[in-house]
Every structure is written in C-alpha cells, then in structure tokens.
Design a protein around this motif. Structure first.
Motif, short mmCIF file in Angstrom:
data_model
loop_
_atom_site.label_atom_id
_atom_site.label_comp_id
_atom_site.label_asym_id
_atom_site.label_seq_id
_atom_site.Cartn_x
_atom_site.Cartn_y
_atom_site.Cartn_z
N ASP A 251 43.33 37.23 43.56
CA ASP A 251 42.37 37.15 42.47
C ASP A 251 41.81 35.72 42.49
O ASP A 251 42.58 34.74 42.53
CB ASP A 251 43.13 37.42 41.15
CG ASP A 251 42.26 38.17 40.15
OD1 ASP A 251 41.04 38.26 40.38
OD2 ASP A 251 42.81 38.64 39.14
N SER A 252 40.49 35.58 42.47
CA SER A 252 39.90 34.27 42.79
C SER A 252 40.33 33.17 41.82
O SER A 252 40.59 32.04 42.23
CB SER A 252 38.37 34.37 42.83
OG SER A 252 37.90 34.90 41.62
N GLU A 253 40.44 33.54 40.52
CA GLU A 253 40.83 32.53 39.51
C GLU A 253 42.25 32.03 39.78
O GLU A 253 42.53 30.83 39.69
CB GLU A 253 40.79 33.14 38.10
CG GLU A 253 39.42 33.63 37.64
CD GLU A 253 38.99 34.95 38.25
OE1 GLU A 253 39.77 35.55 39.02
OE2 GLU A 253 37.86 35.39 37.98
N LYS B 91 46.25 43.02 40.27
CA LYS B 91 46.73 42.26 39.10
C LYS B 91 47.56 43.13 38.16
O LYS B 91 48.42 42.65 37.44
CB LYS B 91 45.54 41.62 38.37
CG LYS B 91 44.55 42.58 37.80
CD LYS B 91 43.26 41.88 37.37
CE LYS B 91 42.33 41.68 38.54
NZ LYS B 91 41.13 40.92 38.26
N ASN C 260 38.92 42.56 32.20
CA ASN C 260 39.37 41.94 33.45
C ASN C 260 39.95 40.55 33.18
O ASN C 260 41.02 40.20 33.67
CB ASN C 260 38.22 41.87 34.46
CG ASN C 260 38.69 41.30 35.79
OD1 ASN C 260 39.70 41.73 36.34
ND2 ASN C 260 37.99 40.28 36.28
N LYS C 261 39.26 39.79 32.33
CA LYS C 261 39.78 38.44 32.03
C LYS C 261 41.05 38.55 31.22
O LYS C 261 41.98 37.76 31.39
CB LYS C 261 38.70 37.62 31.29
CG LYS C 261 38.73 36.16 31.55
CD LYS C 261 38.77 35.77 33.02
CE LYS C 261 37.70 36.40 33.86
NZ LYS C 261 37.81 36.02 35.30
N GLU D 151 43.74 39.18 33.48
CA GLU D 151 44.00 37.95 34.26
C GLU D 151 44.78 36.91 33.47
O GLU D 151 45.51 36.11 34.05
CB GLU D 151 42.67 37.37 34.75
CG GLU D 151 42.05 38.24 35.83
CD GLU D 151 40.77 37.69 36.43
OE1 GLU D 151 40.24 38.34 37.33
OE2 GLU D 151 40.31 36.61 36.00
MG MG Z 1 39.35 37.60 39.11
#
Ligand code: MG
Ligand code: NAD
Length: 389
Positions: free
Chosen positions: A150-152, A125, A217-218, A221
């Motif tokens: 990235d899962s989101e 990311k 991390n968020k 993201e």
């Molecule tokens: Mg993620």
C-alpha cells in the motif's frame, strides 16, 4: 547471482498484473506460483508467460476450465479453494509472497505465509484490518516480515527505517480525496456508480476504487497503519493531498516533517517490497520535480464522508468492530457495484451494522472469519430490506 522466487496471490488483479510487470523487469526473479479467483483466462495467459509450477483458483470448475486454457506441454499443479490459496502461500522454497487478493479472503493466505516466516509483500490491507492482532505477533514469532505494498504504508515504512519510536510525533497518511473531494452530502445524493469508479489519480480494482470514493480506503489504512507500525490511533493522522505525489509523511518530535514523494504508480512500492533492503533501477517513470506546480493539503471532510470516522472508531474499539466494519463494507460496496443501493447508503449500512455489534474478544482466525460470515449475512439481509422499499 542467486535466483529469487515469488508467489503472486491475486495475479489477475490490478496489483497482481503490475507485480508481474515489475518481476519481468527485475533481475533474477522467478514465479513459483500464482492465483486468481474465477478469471481463469487471464491467469492462463499469465501462467503461459511465466510457467510457474503451481497455480490456485476458486474451485474445481475453475480448475478444469483453467486446464483447457493452458498451452500444450505445460502441466502445473492446480490447487483449489481456500485451502489451495493457503498451500500456495506456504510453498517452502519461496522468498516473497505478494498478497494482492482483495478482501477478507486474504487473511488465511497471509497467516499461512507468516507461519513459515516468509516475507509478505502485503497489498491486501484487509488482512491487517481484521487480523492484525494475530498476524503481527505470529510474524514476530516466526521471524517473518511484512513489507507493505500500500503506497502510504510503503512510504511510512521507508521513513521509519532506522528511527526510534520515541522520536516520532505522528504518522501522516495522505489521501487523494477520491472523485468526490469537495462534494457536500446533498451533492453526494446524486452521484452514480460510473462517477464513483472514475478515480482521478489511480487505476485500481473496483472495490478499492469505491473505498477511495467513500474514504473507507483511508479508514482501512488507518487501522492497517496501527497494526503495521504499532502506533496508537491518536498518533495516526489523515490529510487530503489531491495530487498524490507525497505518498505519506512522518512528523518528528522536533517539528521536522519527513515525506516520501514519487509518481502515483504502484509499481514503485511493489518493486521496493521485492528488492528491500536493496534497490534496483526503477521499472517505472521517475518524478520530475520541476513539473510539479502544486502540492496542496486539506482536512478530510468527515461530515460528507463518515466512513473515515467510523473506521477510526472501530479501530479504537477493537473487540470485533474492525471485522464488522470491513465485512459490512465489502457487502455494501458489492451492492453498490450492482446498483442496488445509493452511494451514501454504503456508509449508512456500515454504521447500522457497527451499532448492532456486541463486543467480542477474537483470538483465532476461525473466530474472526465466523464474525466476518455472520456480518456478511446480516448486512445482506439489511440491504434486502432497505432496497425493497
Ligand atoms: Mg493506499
Ligand atoms: P482486484 O479486484 O483488481 O484484484 C483482486 C485479485 O484477487 C484478483 O486476482 C482476483 O481474482 C482475486 N480474488 C478476488 N476475490 C478473491 C477471493 N475471494 N479469493 C481469492 N482470490 C480472490 O483488486 P486490486 O485493486 O488489485 O487490490 C488487491 C488488494 O490490494 C486489495 O486489498 C486492495 O485494497 C489493495 N491495494 C490495491 C491498490 C491498487 O492500486 N489497486 C493499491 C493499494 C492497495
């Protein structure tokens, strides 16, 4: 059926290892190249299994110890250093380049794959956080694409398929909240490295595990989503969802909420990034809906976890702020991993570095990486000063 080829950058890490498990189970895939930084023994084991014709490692010392660990009769080309990773990312006959390098070091390989118009399966990311402004237009010019790992973002990518931007009210990223969800600032003063490394839902590399504990991390993201999907920061929301079953949502203008659900298992988005637009049978466990008892949601606490607020601000400001956010975070997390600073000092150090930054217009990757280097140096100096007290 034709054979497809993949390059795995950062093969020895958490995502890299899972990507190789996925490839092994998918039909008709081969590995053209793989890389690691210094962990040559693991890379040698992986390379002996997949026999890619090319490998890349950090430097010539790592290359010679890698050679000693390879089985007799297998003699791949071994590339080295930053130029080696770029060359590996740009092999002409490759279908998908998975970038699972950690940190800003992933930017140049992402750009190299984009320059050739490749599919970039992007776990790194940080490439988008610091270089989204050049990576996205480059992909448009070359006909390349990013399928986010990235899962989101993988969830949102799936939810947005076939929709018009005007139909979307908000992108909603879910966050597990990490190991310290619900903690006050006072209780965060006492947490240890071991506490921070103990993530409730995901088993990941150490840097992203600490980023999940700080909520950086968020934050990263949010910036990643801005560049990937082209939405303004006002339309990107974060909600804490401790079960990590809903990987993210989109809210439509008519009030419908669409969500993507599944096991918290990175092999699912990795598989999707390889097979898109097709689907193959799952290589990982499926989710049994009847086993879920709770799906809960709450506001993120940006008082105890200021990193998320700092990232939103840096993203909105642009002008080099996201580069400073990312570089100071990498250095602060590494100091925390070495037990040189306390948990709360990570966000404090990043805030200090952001305050000192003078806005700049960054147009080239070399300018971005120069600001990255300067920020690392300044952050290290600042940490030396505060940790000597
Ligand atoms: Mg993620
Ligand atoms: P990791 O630390 O487990 O692995 C990192 C890999 O990159 C290793 O192969 C390492 O050898 C290599 N590497 C490290 N420094 C390097 C450098 N300077 N140059 C070249 N290679 C280098 O990390 P990870 O958890 O697998 O995460 C990789 C990326 O994927 C990160 O950007 C992370 O944010 C993202 N990501 C990870 C997960 C996860 O579940 N682990 C989930 C979503 C996104």
């Amino acid at each position: 059926m034709t054979i497809k080829k993949a390059t795995i950058l950062g093969a020895t890490g958490s995502i890299g290892i899972q990507a190789l498990e996925v490839i092994e189970k998918l039909e008709n895939w081969e590995i053209a190249g793989m890389s690691c930084f210094q962990n040559v023994e693991s890379l040698a084991d992986q390379a002996a299994r997949f026999r890619p014709p090319r490998l890349a490692v950090a430097d010539s010392a790592a290359a010679s110890s890698l050679k000693k660990n390879l089985p007799a009769g297998y003699q791949p080309d071994i590339l080295t250093g930053s130029a080696g990773y770029e060359e590996l990312a740009a092999l002409p006959d490759v279908d998908v380049v998975l970038n699972a390098i950690v940190g800003a070091a992933g930017l140049k390989p992402s750009l190299a794959a984009a320059r050739l118009g490749k599919r970039l399966a992007l776990a790194n990311k940080e490439s988008l956080v610091i270089g989204g402004r050049i990576l996205m237009p480059l992909l448009r010019d070359t006909g390349g694409e990013i399928i986010p790992v990235d899962s989101e973002h993988n969830a949102i990518f799936q939810l947005l398929e076939g929709r018009q931007q005007e139909e979307i009210e908000n992108l909603i990223l879910t966050a597990s909240g990490g190991p310290f969800r619900g903690y006050s600032t006072a209780s965060l003063e006492k947490v240890t490295l071991e506490d921070a490394l103990d993530h409730p839902n995901w088993d990941m590399g150490s840097k992203i595990t600490i980023d999940s504990a700080t909520l950086m991390n968020k934050g990263l993201e949010v910036i990643e989503a801005h560049w990937l999907f082209g939405f303004s920061y006002d339309k990107i929301k974060v909600v804490v969802h401790p079960q990590s079953i809903i990987h993210s949502l989109i809210e439509l203008i008519d009030g419908s909420l669409l969500a993507e659900l599944g096991q918290p298992d990175m092999k699912i988005p990795i598989q999707h990034a390889f097979t898109h637009p097709n689907r193959q049978n799952a290589v990982s466990d499926k989710l049994a809906l009847t086993e879920i008892t709770d799906l809960t949601f709450q506001e993120p606490d940006t008082e105890s976890f200021p990193a998320l607020k700092l990232a939103f601000q840096a993203g909105r400001q642009g002008q080099g702020y996201p580069v400073v956010l990312n570089a100071s975070n990498e250095v602060a997390v590494s100091a925390f991993l070495q037990k040189r600073i306390a948990f709360l000092e990570i966000s404090y150090i990043i805030e200090e570095m952001l305050e000192k930054h003078q806005p700049v217009d960054l147009k080239e990757s070399d300018e971005i990486l120069e600001l990255d280097r300067q920020t690392r140096r300044k952050t290290k100096e600042f940490i030396d000063k505060i940790s000597d007290k």
